[in-house]
Scaffold this active site. Structure first.
Site, mmCIF file in Angstrom:
data_model
loop_
_atom_site.group_PDB
_atom_site.id
_atom_site.type_symbol
_atom_site.label_atom_id
_atom_site.label_comp_id
_atom_site.label_asym_id
_atom_site.label_seq_id
_atom_site.Cartn_x
_atom_site.Cartn_y
_atom_site.Cartn_z
ATOM 1 N N GLY A 1 4.437 13.849 7.482
ATOM 2 C CA GLY A 1 3.530 14.825 6.900
ATOM 3 C C GLY A 1 2.813 14.257 5.686
ATOM 4 N N ARG B 1 -3.819 -2.602 -5.305
ATOM 5 C CA ARG B 1 -4.289 -3.279 -6.522
ATOM 6 C C ARG B 1 -3.180 -4.072 -7.212
ATOM 7 N NH1 ARG B 1 -9.233 0.334 -9.075
ATOM 8 N NH2 ARG B 1 -10.516 0.170 -7.190
ATOM 9 N N ARG C 1 2.762 11.197 14.105
ATOM 10 C CA ARG C 1 4.132 11.110 14.613
ATOM 11 C C ARG C 1 4.152 10.072 15.719
ATOM 12 N NH1 ARG C 1 6.760 14.087 10.673
ATOM 13 N NH2 ARG C 1 5.625 16.031 10.298
ATOM 14 N N ASP D 1 11.976 11.098 5.167
ATOM 15 C CA ASP D 1 13.215 10.580 5.735
ATOM 16 C C ASP D 1 12.984 9.816 7.035
ATOM 17 O OD1 ASP D 1 16.342 10.784 5.800
ATOM 18 O OD2 ASP D 1 15.695 11.433 7.788
ATOM 19 N N THR E 1 6.381 13.294 0.155
ATOM 20 C CA THR E 1 6.611 14.547 0.873
ATOM 21 C C THR E 1 6.608 15.701 -0.124
ATOM 22 O OG1 THR E 1 8.252 15.878 2.087
ATOM 23 C CG2 THR E 1 9.101 14.060 0.784
ATOM 24 N N ASP F 1 8.270 18.331 0.188
ATOM 25 C CA ASP F 1 9.536 19.063 0.293
ATOM 26 C C ASP F 1 10.543 18.701 -0.798
ATOM 27 O OD1 ASP F 1 8.475 20.163 2.608
ATOM 28 O OD2 ASP F 1 9.409 18.668 3.906
ATOM 29 N N ASP G 1 12.833 16.486 -0.698
ATOM 30 C CA ASP G 1 14.118 16.489 0.007
ATOM 31 C C ASP G 1 14.649 15.090 0.288
ATOM 32 O OD1 ASP G 1 12.228 15.756 1.866
ATOM 33 O OD2 ASP G 1 12.957 17.064 3.454
ATOM 34 N N GLY H 1 9.109 23.498 3.084
ATOM 35 C CA GLY H 1 10.269 22.833 2.505
ATOM 36 C C GLY H 1 11.272 22.344 3.531
ATOM 37 N N ARG H 2 10.987 22.593 4.814
ATOM 38 C CA ARG H 2 11.955 22.241 5.870
ATOM 39 C C ARG H 2 13.322 22.840 5.538
ATOM 40 N NH1 ARG H 2 12.125 16.234 8.159
ATOM 41 N NH2 ARG H 2 12.991 15.914 6.085
ATOM 42 N N ALA I 1 9.297 35.577 -9.365
ATOM 43 C CA ALA I 1 9.690 36.310 -8.161
ATOM 44 C C ALA I 1 10.988 37.087 -8.390
ATOM 45 C CB ALA I 1 9.864 35.347 -6.992
ATOM 46 N N LYS J 1 6.989 49.065 -9.488
ATOM 47 C CA LYS J 1 5.991 49.375 -8.466
ATOM 48 C C LYS J 1 5.859 48.303 -7.380
ATOM 49 C CE LYS J 1 4.748 53.199 -10.486
ATOM 50 N NZ LYS J 1 5.064 54.502 -9.881
ATOM 51 N N HIS K 1 -0.081 25.294 5.738
ATOM 52 C CA HIS K 1 -0.493 23.930 5.397
ATOM 53 C C HIS K 1 -1.401 23.845 4.180
ATOM 54 C CE1 HIS K 1 1.166 23.256 9.406
ATOM 55 N NE2 HIS K 1 1.269 21.991 9.058
ATOM 56 N N ILE K 2 -1.811 24.983 3.636
ATOM 57 C CA ILE K 2 -2.554 24.929 2.384
ATOM 58 C C ILE K 2 -1.718 24.247 1.297
ATOM 59 C CG2 ILE K 2 -1.756 27.177 1.546
ATOM 60 C CD1 ILE K 2 -4.524 27.630 0.377
#
Length: 318
Positions: free
Chosen positions: A11, A25, A72, A103, A125, A127, A129, A170-171, A186, A214, A248-249
């Protein structure tokens, strides 16, 4: 070591171009030739390889994605595919390879190293991870993209007295959800690393409503469940929500200053390792220092999870 190659695999992530620029460079500065391998390991098998000069990587540090493209490649997982890749590397007189990716990309680099081509991995990546590094290239940019989305969704949630579920990438890692959830205020964060009790979550949302709250923002990592699945489960408990899947944004956009600097440092370190004929390594950052670990160490370890940050997010969301 006279000539090295560079490819991006898996990705895409913001900052990959900055890493490519640094590799090219840094290598040229030290008198090496550089070959760009297009479309990842598939391009390597197909011989989609072209020389890269310093001007070829001009004006890319600010661009998202990867100028070398990515793909891929199931063929490369087999021995026959790896042998084709080795043939192409030999034919183009490439002595070492920098692989920018996650990975799966690292495992390909390890396979080539075992077959005599020293490879160095650079963690690209969103993620975050990959073991052996505190941060991966692209994580900070994706994080800021998610936070911007949370802020905007909160505006409409407030206007309509609604609870929103925001699904993030984030897989199987929850870093993106956790960091974005804490930074975005959140009320609930669901991540793969921690068990979740939906009934308890529903009760907390109801208690919030009873005391006059609310709206609420619920962040769910894709490794837990989809936003739509969570919406259905909460509706069964009497909680109505709206869902936004960022998708994918999160991968696109101009990289942040942090990602540009990190990518530049890591790309340069990868070249230094190849100059020392020190292949089979993965570059990382630990405690603000650029380091390198054997691929085997990276595969054996698990990415570190900040449990204290998760606790803090729950304490602050009361």
């Amino acid at each position: 070591m006279k000539k090295i190659g560079v490819l991006t695999s898996g990705g895409d992530s913001p900052g990959m171009n900055a890493a490519i620029r640094a590799v090219v460079r840094k290598a040229i500065y030290h008198g090496l030739e550089v070959a760009g391998i297009f479309h990842g390991y598939q391009g390597l098998i197909d011989g989609n390889i072209k020389p890269l000069e310093r001007g070829d990587v001009g004006d890319i540090i600010q661009r998202g994605g990867t100028m070398l493209y990515s793909a891929r490649c199931l063929e490369f997982k087999e021995e026959a595919g790896q042998l084709k890749a080795i043939e192409q590397l030999r034919a183009h007189e490439i002595d070492g390879l920098v692989v920018i990716g996650g990975d799966g990309s690292y495992r390909g680099a390890k396979a080539l190293t075992k077959r005599g081509i020293p490879c160095v991995g650079v963690p690209g990546t969103i993620d975050n991870d990959i073991a052996g590094t505190d941060y991966t290239i692209g994580f900070d940019t994706a994080l800021n993209t998610v936070i911007e989305a949370i802020d905007k969704i909160r505006d409409t949630a407030t206007s309509h007295d609604r609870s929103f579920i925001i699904e993030v990438m984030g897989r199987d890692a929850g870093d993106l959800a956790l960091w974005a959830g804490l930074a975005g205020g959140a009320e609930t964060i669901l991540i793969p690393e921690e068990p979740h009790d939906l009934e308890d979550m529903a009760e907390r949302l109801k208690r919030g409503r009873d005391r006059g709250k609310k709206h609420s923002i619920i962040i769910v990592a894709e490794g837990v469940m989809s936003g739509q699945d969570l919406q259905v489960k909460l509706l069964e408990m009497g909680i109505e929500t709206r869902v936004s899947v960022l998708g994918h944004i999160q991968r696109g956009g101009s990289p942040t200053a942090r990602d540009r600097v990190l990518a530049s440092q890591m790309g340069a370190k990868a070249v230094e390792l190849l100059l020392q004929n020190n292949g089979g390594k993965a570059v990382g950052m630990r405690n603000h220092e650029i380091v390198a670990h054997d691929f085997e160490e990276v595969f054996e370890e698990s990415p570190e999870f900040d449990n204290e940050m998760y606790k803090l997010s729950k304490e602050l969301s009361i």
